[in-house]
Design an enzyme around this catalytic site. Sequence first.
Site, PDB file in Angstrom:
ATOM      1  CB  SER A 115      -6.707   3.299   0.232  1.00  0.00           C
ATOM      2  OG  SER A 115      -5.453   3.629   0.287  1.00  0.00           O
ATOM      3  CG  ASP A 163      -1.862   1.126   1.098  1.00  0.00           C
ATOM      4  OD1 ASP A 163      -2.582   1.324   0.056  1.00  0.00           O
ATOM      5  OD2 ASP A 163      -2.220   1.657   2.133  1.00  0.00           O
ATOM      6  CD  GLN A 184      -4.858   1.582  -2.784  1.00  0.00           C
ATOM      7  OE1 GLN A 184      -4.712   2.677  -2.389  1.00  0.00           O
ATOM      8  NE2 GLN A 184      -4.273   0.626  -1.548  1.00  0.00           N
TER       9      GLN A 184
END
Length: 325
Positions: free
Chosen positions: A255, A234, A305
């Site tokens: 996110s 991430d 994502q």
Amino acid sequence: MAEKVSGEMSEDSSDSAAAVSQDLRSVLVTSVLNLEKLDKDLYRGTHHWVPRTRRLFGGQIIGQALVAAAESVGENVLAHSLHCYFVRAGDPKVPVLYQVERTRDGRSFSVRSVKAIQYGQPILICQASFHSNQPSPLQHQFTMPSVPPPEDLLTGEELIQLYLSKPNLAEKAKQGLNKLLADEVPIEIKPVNPPDFYRCVAMEPKKLYWVRAKGHIGKGDMKLHCCVAAYVSDYSFLDTALLPYPGQRATFLASLDHAMWFHNTFRADEWMLYETESSWTGGSRGLVQGRLWRRDGVLAASCAQEGVLRVKALTTSAVTNESKL
């Protein structure tokens, strides 16, 4: 293009780098991903590094949720996928509770649901699936990009030091760079194609960088390496979508969801190549995909994502850097 691959773990020579720090256990193991068990399927996690946004780092919550889920499955199964939704911003001032639901245990697959909770409300909902290894004659993958080895590249910290050494650097820029240097991020990065610090030139929405956990983890438990990779995946992921827009400054990035698939064994404390790209932006959202490669060319994991991207136009002088140098 595809090639046949092996699922064997690389005995990479980067073990020598880890051997230098045998006594320096990665903080990702000793702190960040070391949960306190409160009851059966209930855990508490604390925080190590907090981004400048002052919201909890999404990779930490994903990694800790996967740790909690992995505690509830047998030794003979490993995570093969996870799917997460970020539903609220995390507060770095309080711990996070992780509540695991044992959704299903089959003969070869086990599924777990995890809620990360603060103030009695979920901040992340995670579904993780675990699979016992089943050999198959069907094996293929994309080909790893050809890039310089990490030994030939500068770390993110070294690149910042280069910028700081430039004459006539504006004081505001120095302050921003020094804040970046002060961040105690528990991972090490070596960009292959680093963008200009001031983002003056539009770039293709693709990034390549070598990444590994700081400190030593060792071969150990593959479940732990998957949790560390979830944390790593991430970091600096969503901003790939901003590379084509040098005239825009992000005012809010967050996110929305995160998915990951684990393909082969790997060491998260050895250099892996992270290949990220953004195939789409629109409606104040952006989509990014990523691939984590072992040094021997084996595809270790894939990621995806979607996130919120709210931007503000920069002034001409800020874009051209006329006032900086």
